[in-house]
Every structure is written in structure tokens, then in C-alpha cells.
Design a protein around this motif. Structure first.
Motif, mmCIF file in Angstrom:
data_model
loop_
_atom_site.group_PDB
_atom_site.id
_atom_site.type_symbol
_atom_site.label_atom_id
_atom_site.label_comp_id
_atom_site.label_asym_id
_atom_site.label_seq_id
_atom_site.Cartn_x
_atom_site.Cartn_y
_atom_site.Cartn_z
ATOM 1 N N ASN A 99 0.835 -1.056 -0.059
ATOM 2 C CA ASN A 99 -0.134 0.091 0.067
ATOM 3 C C ASN A 99 0.705 1.140 0.125
ATOM 4 O O ASN A 99 2.122 1.266 0.105
ATOM 5 N N ALA A 100 0.235 2.346 -0.011
ATOM 6 C CA ALA A 100 1.065 3.611 -0.263
ATOM 7 C C ALA A 100 1.848 4.037 0.806
ATOM 8 O O ALA A 100 3.307 4.508 0.944
ATOM 9 N N VAL A 101 1.497 3.583 2.193
ATOM 10 C CA VAL A 101 2.398 3.829 3.175
ATOM 11 C C VAL A 101 3.621 2.791 3.257
ATOM 12 O O VAL A 101 4.802 3.389 3.540
ATOM 13 N N ASP A 120 2.934 10.608 6.717
ATOM 14 C CA ASP A 120 1.549 11.204 6.556
ATOM 15 C C ASP A 120 1.554 12.512 5.937
ATOM 16 O O ASP A 120 0.621 13.017 5.397
ATOM 17 N N LEU A 123 1.484 12.414 1.998
ATOM 18 C CA LEU A 123 0.359 11.675 1.830
ATOM 19 C C LEU A 123 -0.577 12.791 1.547
ATOM 20 O O LEU A 123 -1.514 12.861 0.833
ATOM 21 N N LEU A 128 -3.657 11.630 -0.807
ATOM 22 C CA LEU A 128 -3.752 10.226 -0.944
ATOM 23 C C LEU A 128 -4.076 9.660 0.631
ATOM 24 O O LEU A 128 -4.185 8.392 0.775
ATOM 25 N N THR A 129 -4.117 10.473 1.504
ATOM 26 C CA THR A 129 -4.493 9.913 2.949
ATOM 27 C C THR A 129 -5.687 8.956 2.935
ATOM 28 O O THR A 129 -5.434 7.911 3.625
ATOM 29 N N ALA A 132 -4.588 5.418 1.697
ATOM 30 C CA ALA A 132 -3.259 5.152 1.795
ATOM 31 C C ALA A 132 -3.121 3.691 2.337
ATOM 32 O O ALA A 132 -2.018 3.000 2.090
ATOM 33 N N ARG A 133 -4.009 3.016 2.650
ATOM 34 C CA ARG A 133 -3.993 1.555 3.295
ATOM 35 C C ARG A 133 -4.269 0.498 2.002
ATOM 36 O O ARG A 133 -4.661 -0.630 2.469
ATOM 37 N N LEU A 147 1.464 9.386 -5.946
ATOM 38 C CA LEU A 147 2.214 8.630 -5.010
ATOM 39 C C LEU A 147 3.766 8.952 -5.466
ATOM 40 O O LEU A 147 4.380 9.151 -4.582
#
Lengths: 310, 243
Positions: A99-101, A120, A123, A128-129, A132-133, A147
Motif C-alpha cells: 500500500n501507499a504507506v 503522513d 500523503l 492520498l491519505t 493510503a491503506r 504517489l
């Protein structure tokens, strides 16, 4: 072609050349980018933009020439330079199964001194917060590109190098990325090099422009200077334009006749007024006097040659 | 710096089934021997051969673990490099403030580390298998730990040149069919040719058969040549332009 002396040069290349199979892909390019610039690096596809950018990032070795970023030689101090550079090269790079994180964390672990909280922050900069998952392979191209920009911003860079960040995006996506990039220098004081094959895409945000065609840097100056070149002409609608053209030439006006329209290159009020009175005195009927603006795009196409329009 | 790279690499292999393969290899080798012993119990576990029960168990597991190691090292090297190839992430990683040779070394270290975990699991599984086998016929003699550890780790150490080679090929080539083919052919060569080749052929080493009557020859040669191949690969990777 040179910057004013009081601007500090962030990035400078001298005679940068890359030959692939004997053919020069980038040929003697001298880039100059000052602190705080948003530098639009323009050229048609295949002109050498990406190759130049790869050399700036140390991904490819120049055949000839030197690159200095922050006053340091890329060959000798690559790591020190890259610590302060964020980049996005061509199509986005990402790990689709993460994922993004996690994607950002994988990069953060390679950046010394960047706290976890920065993930954070970037993001939320690229908005994209909320996603993010989610695994990145399910993202739209625009989200992947955002991203990529978040990744580039992760190390809080002084110089951001973005290669065709809007390539392949729909108009809404292009608009979104453009707004994002425009907002960056205000918030973080970063210098940006952004490449594109479309002038229209960068003309609204760039402060300086470099144009590359067939490996040669054919133009490099402020965007205002480029706009001056796009100055208008006066178009005259008259009876018997061909003899009107000859008459105007005989009085020394820079008139042009291309068998369909009669134009004059000088557009100040006094010249226009005197031209009109000459026409009237010589018994031409004047139907229209209108100003014509050459678009930046047409100048760009003219500079880069025919391959730009294909 | 290498530690940072390794921690980033470990993060990237999440949800990639790589850990599953790491467990599957040793588990498969021991599991198949459990089936084998179950089917041929009367032949394999005879009272007059009770003293050799441990050795037999270790060797039988080892005979299956070797091909698993050889094919596993090619697959894992390919998967760890494939993470970057798949989504063109090399250009992103190498535009970060990391040394190129460290990035290369990181991939090699990750592959060797994962295989080492497999070998540790192999030793544990083999120990459990042998112990259960012995207690089933009421034997409680000393465990031959030396032999157990040699069988679990020597082939891995002797295979270092192959790990370095597969890692190099997988990193340099975008098309993973090539390194995988090399790995599979390598496994076949070792499995069927180990006894026919002279001692200097590296593909022979993981089988630990050499005319010099000590397996340490294969281990020493493996570690030495492994380092050389690693350095050669590193040199090539550093010089090459990033795609």
C-alpha cells in the motif's frame, strides 16, 4: 541566455553529451537553473529530455560534459547531491503489492534522517491519505503519479526533478498535478525542474523554459522572453491586398503578403494609424484592422521542427 | 547503510509468498521423507540397522533438500529482483542517496538470508523428524548434531557461487526466464552430474562429493568463488546505466 548574476545556480550542466551507439542523443547541453525557479524542460518525444534527466540523477553516465548540482560534481558527490533531490522519472515506479504507506516506508528507510511522520505529511500534500491503506496496484494512473510525487517529496528536497509527470493523464488529472506542482514552491521553497512535450502544460507554472530538440538545447530563457517572441501582428483586410502590400513596402513598412492575408509586423498605435491613413489616401478600401496573436505553441513547434507536430 | 537497505528489502517482500517458499522448501523435504518412511517402514527401519537410523534419516532428508535448495535459490533470487523489475522501480531506488553497489549487495544479502532461514528450518525439521523416528522404536541415543548441522548448512555454503550468480543474472536481466532457466539447468547438472565432474566444477560443490575426502573443500571453495562472483556482479551493476 544567462541568468542574472545575483541568482544562485542550483543546477548547471556544461556540454552535457550522451552518445548511444555512436549517435548523440543529448548533444552539448548547457542547462542553468537558479534557486526557486520552476524550470520547464520542453521538447518533443525523443528529443533527449529523459536521457538528460537520467544523467542529472546519476542513473546514466554522460559521454562528455559536467553536471554540477548545489555546486557539487555529480561524479564525485552523487550521494550528497541525491540526499537533497527528489525525483520522478517517466512512468511511475511503485511496488504494486504494497500500500501507499508501505511504498513510502520502503523508500524512507533509505533516506537518512527522515522521520516516519513525514509519510503522513507527503500523503496529505498529494491528497492520498484516504487511500493510503489500499494496495497501489489498484490505483488509477493519476493516483500512482501522485504517489510518485509524494515519494519525490519524502526527503524534503531542495530540488525536485519531475519527468513528464502528467504523461498519460486525463485533463482532470493533468489539472490536479499542475495545481499540486504550482503550490509546492510557495509551501516549501523548492526548485523544480519539470519536463514535458507540451508547452501549454508548463507555460502556466514555469518561470524559465529550456527547449531541447534532437539532443540540442535550442532555447533557454525566462518565460516572459518567450512570450515576447509570441508578439502579435496586425492583419489588414483591404480591397486589392497585393497592390496594397507593394504600396506599403514602398513606404518601408514591414508588410507581408502570403496570397491569402496581408499582415504587418509592427503593432504600435502610431504605425498602425499611419498605415491606415496611407491606405485610405491611396484609395484602398479598409474592411478590417485586427490584431493576430501567435501562440506560444506555434513558436514552440517552429523551434522544434516538424517532428513536434507528429 | 546495508542494514537500512536490508530492512527496506524485507519490507518489500511482504505479501509476495516468498516467506511461504522459504518454509515450503525444508518442510517439503522432511514431509516427503515422512511419507517415504511411512510407506516403507519395514524396509527402512530394521532392528539390525538401528545404530544407523539417525544417519539414514539425515541423509534421506538431505537428498531431497539439495534439489530444493538449488531450485529455491534461483526462484528466490528471481523473485527478490523481480520486485524492482516488475514496476520499473530500479530507477527510483537508484536515484535515492544509496551506493549502487550497496543496492546490488542488498539483493544478494536478502536472497542469502532467506535461504539461510530455510536451512535453519531444515535443521530443526530434520531434528524433530529424526527424534520422533528414534523414539518410535524406543531408541534414545545421542543425537549426531555435527552430522545434522553439516547436512543442513554445508550445501548452502558450497552453493554460494550459484546464489551470487543467480542474484546477478536476476538483477541484470529484465526477462526472468533466462536466470530461471540457468537455475533449473544448474540443478539438473548438480543432481545428475555431481559424480562425473572434476572437483573444480562449482555445480558439483553443493552435493559435497569430491575426491578430496572432506566436504570442507566444497564449503571453502564455495565461499571463495561466491565472493568473487559477487564482486564481479557488483562491478558490472555499478558501471551499467539504469534502464
Amino acid at each position: 541566455m544567462t541568468l542574472t548574476m545575483n541568482t544562485e545556480l542550483i543546477l548547471e550542466t556544461q556540454g552535457l553529451t550522451k552518445r548511444l551507439g555512436g549517435k548523440p542523443v543529448v548533444n552539448g547541453v548547457n542547462l542553468q537553473i537558479g534557486r526557486g525557479d520552476i524550470y520547464g524542460f520542453l521538447g518533443p518525444n525523443g528529443a533527449g529530455k529523459t536521457t538528460t534527466i537520467r544523467m542529472l540523477l546519476g542513473l546514466a553516465r554522460p559521454t562528455n560534459g559536467a553536471i554540477r548540482i548545489f555546486g557539487k560534481d555529480i561524479r564525485k558527490e552523487r550521494l550528497a547531491i541525491l540526499r537533497k533531490v527528489g525525483s520522478l522519472v517517466e512512468y511511475p515506479s511503485y511496488y504494486g503489492h504494497l500500500n501507499a504507506v508501505e511504498n513510502l516506508e520502503a523508500v524512507r528507510r533509505l533516506l537518512p534522517g527522515v522521520p516516519k511522520s513525514r509519510i503522513d505529511e507527503v500523503l496529505s500534500i498529494v491528497r492520498l491519505t484516504n487511500d493510503a491503506r489500499r494496495a497501489v496496484k489498484g490505483y488509477s494512473l493519476g493516483m500512482k503519479q501522485r504517489l510518485g510525487i509524494a515519494t519525490a517529496l519524502l526527503g524534503d528536497p531542495e530540488l525536485l526533478i519531475l519527468d513528464e509527470p502528467t504523461n498519460g493523464l486525463d485533463p482532470a488529472g493533468i489539472q490536479e498535478i499542475r495545481e499540486l506542482i504550482k503550490s509546492l514552491p510557495k509551501t516549501s521553497g523548492v526548485t523544480i525542474l519539470i519536463s514535458s512535450h507540451l508547452l501549454s502544460e508548463v507555460e502556466q507554472m514555469a518561470t524559465r523554459v529550456g527547449i531541447i530538440a534532437k539532443g540540442n538545447l535550442i532555447y533557454q530563457d525566462s518565460i516572459e522572453r518567450l512570450r515576447e517572441q509570441a508578439q502579435g501582428r496586425i492583419r489588414l483586410g483591404v480591397s486589392d491586398p497585393e497592390s496594397a502590400w507593394q504600396m506599403l513596402l514602398s513606404y518601408g513598412y514591414p508588410a507581408e503578403w502570403d496570397r491569402s492575408k496581408l499582415t504587418v509586423g509592427q503593432t504600435d498605435d502610431r504605425t498602425v494609424a499611419s498605415i491606415v491613413s496611407r491606405l485610405v489616401n491611396h484609395h484602398f478600401q479598409v474592411y478590417r484592422v485586427e490584431e493576430e496573436h501567435a501562440s506560444l505553441e506555434s513558436i514552440f513547434l517552429e523551434m522544434t521542427g516538424s517532428e513536434g507536430s507528429l | 547503510m546495508l542494514l537500512r537497505i536490508l530492512s527496506s528489502e524485507l519490507l518489500k517482500i511482504r505479501r509476495k509468498l516468498i516467506w511461504f517458499l522459504v518454509v515450503l522448501g525444508p518442510l517439503g523435504a522432511v514431509g516427503l521423507q515422512i511419507v517415504n518412511y511411512g510407506l516403507r517402514w519395514d524396509y527402512l527401519v530394521r532392528p539390525e540397522k538401528a545404530s544407523e537410523l539417525w544417519s539414514d534419516a539425515i541423509q534421506s532428508v538431505e537428498s531431497l533438500a539439495l534439489p530444493a535448495l538449488l531450485i529455491g535459490l534461483a526462484i528466490i533470487a528471481s523473485m527478490t529482483a523481480g520486485i524492482e523489475h516488475q514496476m520499473n522501480a530500479w530507477k527510483m531506488t537508484l536515484a535515492l542517496p544509496v551506493k549502487k553497489r550497496h543496492v546490488f549487495a542488498g539483493k544478494f544479502l536478502l536472497t542469502s538470508l532467506l535461504l539461510l532461514v530455510s536451512c535453519v528450518l531444515l535443521a530443526i525439521f530434520t531434528y524433530i523428524f529424526g527424534s520422533v523416528l528414534n523414539s518410535m522404536i524406543g531408541l534414545h541415543g545421542p543425537v549426531p548434531f555435527g552430522e545434522l548441522l553439516r547436512a543442513s548448512f554445508y550445501p548452502y555454503l558450497a552453493a554460494m557461487p550459484l546464489i551470487a550468480l543467480q542474484s546477478w543474472l536476476s538483477v541484470t536481466m529484465h526477462n526472468q526466464a533466462v536466470p530461471l532457466t540457468v537455475g533449473i539447468v544448474g540443478m539438473i547438472v548438480t543432481m545428475f552430474g555431481a559424480y562425473r565432474f572434476p572437483d573444480w566444477v562449482p555445480y558439483k560443490w553443493p552435493a559435497l562429493v569430491n575426491t578430496w575426502p572432506h566436504p570442507l573443500y566444497a564449503v571453502g571453495a564455495g565461499l571463495a568463488l561466491g565472493s568473487i562472483v559477487l564482486l564481479l556482479g557488483m562491478g558490472e551493476f555499478v558501471r551499467k546505466d539504469v534502464k
